[in-house]
Motif scaffolding. Structure first.
Motif, PDB file in Angstrom:
ATOM      1  N   VAL A  43       1.069  -1.002   0.151  1.00 22.66           N
ATOM      2  CA  VAL A  43       0.032  -0.041  -0.091  1.00 22.66           C
ATOM      3  C   VAL A  43       0.586   1.310  -0.098  1.00 22.66           C
ATOM      4  O   VAL A  43       0.141   1.984  -0.729  1.00 22.66           O
ATOM      5  CB  VAL A  43      -0.930   0.194   1.246  1.00 22.66           C
ATOM      6  N   THR A  44       1.852   1.220   0.813  1.00 22.65           N
ATOM      7  CA  THR A  44       2.569   2.534   1.112  1.00 22.65           C
ATOM      8  C   THR A  44       3.610   2.089  -0.285  1.00 22.65           C
ATOM      9  O   THR A  44       3.502   3.715  -0.465  1.00 22.65           O
ATOM     10  CB  THR A  44       3.369   2.195   2.557  1.00 22.65           C
ATOM     11  N   LEU A  45       3.760   1.967  -0.710  1.00 21.92           N
ATOM     12  CA  LEU A  45       5.122   2.366  -2.154  1.00 21.92           C
ATOM     13  C   LEU A  45       4.323   2.846  -2.752  1.00 21.92           C
ATOM     14  O   LEU A  45       5.215   4.035  -3.378  1.00 21.92           O
ATOM     15  CB  LEU A  45       5.546   0.571  -1.925  1.00 21.92           C
ATOM     16  N   PRO A  46       3.048   2.432  -3.516  1.00 23.95           N
ATOM     17  CA  PRO A  46       2.849   2.715  -4.530  1.00 23.95           C
ATOM     18  C   PRO A  46       2.074   4.369  -4.705  1.00 23.95           C
ATOM     19  O   PRO A  46       2.746   4.980  -4.961  1.00 23.95           O
ATOM     20  CB  PRO A  46       1.363   2.435  -5.220  1.00 23.95           C
ATOM     21  N   ASP A  75      10.865  26.059   3.906  1.00 27.74           N
ATOM     22  CA  ASP A  75      10.330  26.106   5.246  1.00 27.74           C
ATOM     23  C   ASP A  75       8.782  25.579   5.809  1.00 27.74           C
ATOM     24  O   ASP A  75       8.587  24.855   6.458  1.00 27.74           O
ATOM     25  CB  ASP A  75       8.985  27.172   4.665  1.00 27.74           C
ATOM     26  N   THR A  76       8.484  24.277   5.065  1.00 29.92           N
ATOM     27  CA  THR A  76       7.863  22.907   4.366  1.00 29.92           C
ATOM     28  C   THR A  76       8.765  22.084   4.212  1.00 29.92           C
ATOM     29  O   THR A  76       8.833  21.207   2.887  1.00 29.92           O
ATOM     30  CB  THR A  76       6.438  23.181   4.250  1.00 29.92           C
ATOM     31  N   LEU A  77       8.343  20.773   5.112  1.00 29.48           N
ATOM     32  CA  LEU A  77       8.897  19.411   4.962  1.00 29.48           C
ATOM     33  C   LEU A  77       7.383  18.698   4.978  1.00 29.48           C
ATOM     34  O   LEU A  77       6.478  18.111   5.130  1.00 29.48           O
ATOM     35  CB  LEU A  77       9.803  19.297   6.009  1.00 29.48           C
ATOM     36  N   THR A  78       7.914  17.859   3.343  1.00 31.20           N
ATOM     37  CA  THR A  78       6.774  16.804   3.777  1.00 31.20           C
ATOM     38  C   THR A  78       7.196  15.439   3.671  1.00 31.20           C
ATOM     39  O   THR A  78       8.445  15.211   3.284  1.00 31.20           O
ATOM     40  CB  THR A  78       5.880  17.086   2.203  1.00 31.20           C
ATOM     41  N   ILE A  79       7.291  14.591   4.147  1.00 31.38           N
ATOM     42  CA  ILE A  79       7.321  12.639   4.796  1.00 31.38           C
ATOM     43  C   ILE A  79       7.523  12.572   5.385  1.00 31.38           C
ATOM     44  O   ILE A  79       5.857  11.867   4.960  1.00 31.38           O
ATOM     45  CB  ILE A  79       7.644  13.424   6.669  1.00 31.38           C
ATOM     46  N   VAL A  80       7.312  11.518   3.816  1.00 30.49           N
ATOM     47  CA  VAL A  80       7.095  10.151   3.784  1.00 30.49           C
ATOM     48  C   VAL A  80       8.062   9.122   4.037  1.00 30.49           C
ATOM     49  O   VAL A  80      10.109   9.005   4.298  1.00 30.49           O
ATOM     50  CB  VAL A  80       6.662   9.606   2.268  1.00 30.49           C
ATOM     51  N   GLY A  81       7.505   7.581   3.960  1.00 32.27           N
ATOM     52  CA  GLY A  81       9.555   6.969   3.961  1.00 32.27           C
ATOM     53  C   GLY A  81       8.888   6.281   5.381  1.00 32.27           C
ATOM     54  O   GLY A  81       7.815   5.764   6.358  1.00 32.27           O
ATOM     55  N   TYR A  82      10.356   5.622   6.276  1.00 29.82           N
ATOM     56  CA  TYR A  82       9.840   4.226   7.278  1.00 29.82           C
ATOM     57  C   TYR A  82      10.656   4.724   7.896  1.00 29.82           C
ATOM     58  O   TYR A  82      11.844   5.248   8.237  1.00 29.82           O
ATOM     59  CB  TYR A  82       9.641   2.985   6.571  1.00 29.82           C
ATOM     60  N   MET A  83      11.692   4.499   9.028  1.00 28.69           N
ATOM     61  CA  MET A  83       9.980   3.835   9.331  1.00 28.69           C
ATOM     62  C   MET A  83       8.976   4.927  10.634  1.00 28.69           C
ATOM     63  O   MET A  83       9.661   6.305  11.358  1.00 28.69           O
ATOM     64  CB  MET A  83      10.070   3.062  10.843  1.00 28.69           C
ATOM     65  N   THR A  84       7.273   4.946  11.178  1.00 31.21           N
ATOM     66  CA  THR A  84       6.915   5.875  11.586  1.00 31.21           C
ATOM     67  C   THR A  84       7.304   6.421  12.933  1.00 31.21           C
ATOM     68  O   THR A  84       6.826   7.856  12.518  1.00 31.21           O
ATOM     69  CB  THR A  84       4.958   6.154  11.370  1.00 31.21           C
ATOM     70  N   HIS A  85       7.629   4.897  13.192  1.00 25.33           N
ATOM     71  CA  HIS A  85       8.166   5.871  14.704  1.00 25.33           C
ATOM     72  C   HIS A  85       8.785   5.833  15.202  1.00 25.33           C
ATOM     73  O   HIS A  85       9.432   5.974  16.251  1.00 25.33           O
ATOM     74  CB  HIS A  85       7.691   4.429  15.706  1.00 25.33           C
ATOM     75  N   ASN A  86      10.029   5.281  14.075  1.00 26.03           N
ATOM     76  CA  ASN A  86      11.454   5.948  14.717  1.00 26.03           C
ATOM     77  C   ASN A  86      11.953   7.070  13.730  1.00 26.03           C
ATOM     78  O   ASN A  86      12.739   8.598  14.320  1.00 26.03           O
ATOM     79  CB  ASN A  86      12.785   4.786  14.238  1.00 26.03           C
ATOM     80  N   ASP A  91      -0.155   6.830   4.781  1.00 27.42           N
ATOM     81  CA  ASP A  91      -0.653   5.871   3.789  1.00 27.42           C
ATOM     82  C   ASP A  91       0.757   5.412   3.060  1.00 27.42           C
ATOM     83  O   ASP A  91       1.285   5.162   1.876  1.00 27.42           O
ATOM     84  CB  ASP A  91      -1.823   6.159   2.760  1.00 27.42           C
ATOM     85  N   ALA A  92       1.864   6.699   3.559  1.00 27.41           N
ATOM     86  CA  ALA A  92       2.928   6.686   2.441  1.00 27.41           C
ATOM     87  C   ALA A  92       4.353   6.351   3.465  1.00 27.41           C
ATOM     88  O   ALA A  92       5.456   6.938   3.175  1.00 27.41           O
ATOM     89  CB  ALA A  92       3.216   7.583   1.698  1.00 27.41           C
ATOM     90  N   SER A  93       4.008   5.925   4.754  1.00 29.73           N
ATOM     91  CA  SER A  93       4.786   5.414   5.297  1.00 29.73           C
ATOM     92  C   SER A  93       4.340   4.289   6.327  1.00 29.73           C
ATOM     93  O   SER A  93       3.182   4.325   6.351  1.00 29.73           O
ATOM     94  CB  SER A  93       5.305   6.991   6.321  1.00 29.73           C
ATOM     95  N   GLY A  94       5.177   3.482   7.126  1.00 32.88           N
ATOM     96  CA  GLY A  94       4.516   2.496   8.334  1.00 32.88           C
ATOM     97  C   GLY A  94       5.293   2.162   8.961  1.00 32.88           C
ATOM     98  O   GLY A  94       7.054   2.222   9.578  1.00 32.88           O
ATOM     99  N   SER A  95       5.091   1.433  10.430  1.00 29.43           N
ATOM    100  CA  SER A  95       5.872   0.664  10.829  1.00 29.43           C
ATOM    101  C   SER A  95       5.805  -1.025  10.621  1.00 29.43           C
ATOM    102  O   SER A  95       4.819  -1.994  10.592  1.00 29.43           O
ATOM    103  CB  SER A  95       4.983   1.201  12.762  1.00 29.43           C
ATOM    104  N   LEU A  96       6.758  -1.203  12.013  1.00 24.73           N
ATOM    105  CA  LEU A  96       6.729  -2.739  12.858  1.00 24.73           C
ATOM    106  C   LEU A  96       6.346  -2.899  14.095  1.00 24.73           C
ATOM    107  O   LEU A  96       6.778  -1.629  14.249  1.00 24.73           O
ATOM    108  CB  LEU A  96       7.996  -3.087  12.093  1.00 24.73           C
ATOM    109  N   PRO A  97       5.682  -4.069  14.568  1.00 26.51           N
ATOM    110  CA  PRO A  97       5.737  -4.689  15.327  1.00 26.51           C
ATOM    111  C   PRO A  97       6.996  -4.592  16.556  1.00 26.51           C
ATOM    112  O   PRO A  97       8.761  -4.764  16.604  1.00 26.51           O
ATOM    113  CB  PRO A  97       5.418  -5.724  15.474  1.00 26.51           C
TER     114      PRO A  97
END
Length: 204
Positions: free
Chosen positions: A28-31, A106-117, A138-144
């Motif tokens: 989902v996130t890569l596209p 002045d504005t940074l749009t963030i995509v990629g991995y990992m959401t929490h790190n 929906d263009a970022s993600g986490s792992l458990p």
């Protein structure tokens, strides 16, 4: 508002059985990451690709390994600047801050991995540096995780961090919402910690 798109650590490691991002799933996130890069290119928004490096022999992101390499969907699209980092924040020990400042961004749009790190560390540093931040959920993600402090699923981690981002550090939105924001040239909806807390408590 002058944006740059920051594509964080979209590397093969996260698509392997060794260290897979689980939520949202990479299918989902890569596209969506690809859509964001393509839209940024079309709108003349600078694209910064970030690549995490660890020493040779490290179990993940060992420099020069296949896991360390950028995912082909990012590598083939090109970029305006490449940042190599060794810590979670894209600002730590890199030239990112100076590169953005030199271009009046002045504005940074963030995509990629990992959401929490790495996304989180970069978001916090950017916000504290006075930049406006946008996070595409929906263009970022986490792992458990599971450790002596407890355990959490990838969905729980991703959801909680995005709620925290929206409360104080940036604007969280879908890729489709961001594309519309770029098209219309408007700023996204932001929030604050007081109202986020009041809504949760049902206080008017």
């Amino acid at each position: 508002m002058k944006r740059a798109l920051l594509v964080i650590d979209v590397q093969n490691e996260y698509f392997s059985d060794n260290f897979p991002v689980e939520y949202p799933p990479t299918r989902v996130t890569l596209p969506h990451i690809g859509q964001a890069i393509d839209a940024a290119r079309a709108a003349d928004i600078p694209i910064v690709v970030v690549q995490h490096s660890a020493p040779a022999g490290s179990p993940i992101f060992a420099k020069g390994s296949s896991g360390w390499e950028l995912h082909p969907e990012v590598a083939r699209r090109g970029h305006d600047h490449l940042v190599e980092k060794t810590k979670a924040s894209s600002f730590s020990g890199t030239d990112l801050r100076e590169w953005l400042a030199a271009r009046g961004i002045d504005t940074l749009t963030i995509v990629g991995y990992m959401t929490h790190n790495c996304d989180a560390a970069t978001t916090f540093d950017a916000a504290h540096a006075g930049l406006s931040v946008e996070i595409l959920s929906d263009a970022s993600g986490s792992l458990p995780y599971a450790n002596r402090a407890g355990s959490a699923t990838a969905e729980e981690i991703h959801r909680v961090f995005t709620v925290v981002f929206q409360s104080n550090f940036g604007a969280v939105m879908s890729t489709a919402e961001w594309l519309e924001s770029v098209r219309q040239g408007r700023a996204p909806e932001r929030d604050n910690i007081l109202m986020s807390n009041r809504r949760a408590r049902g206080v008017a």
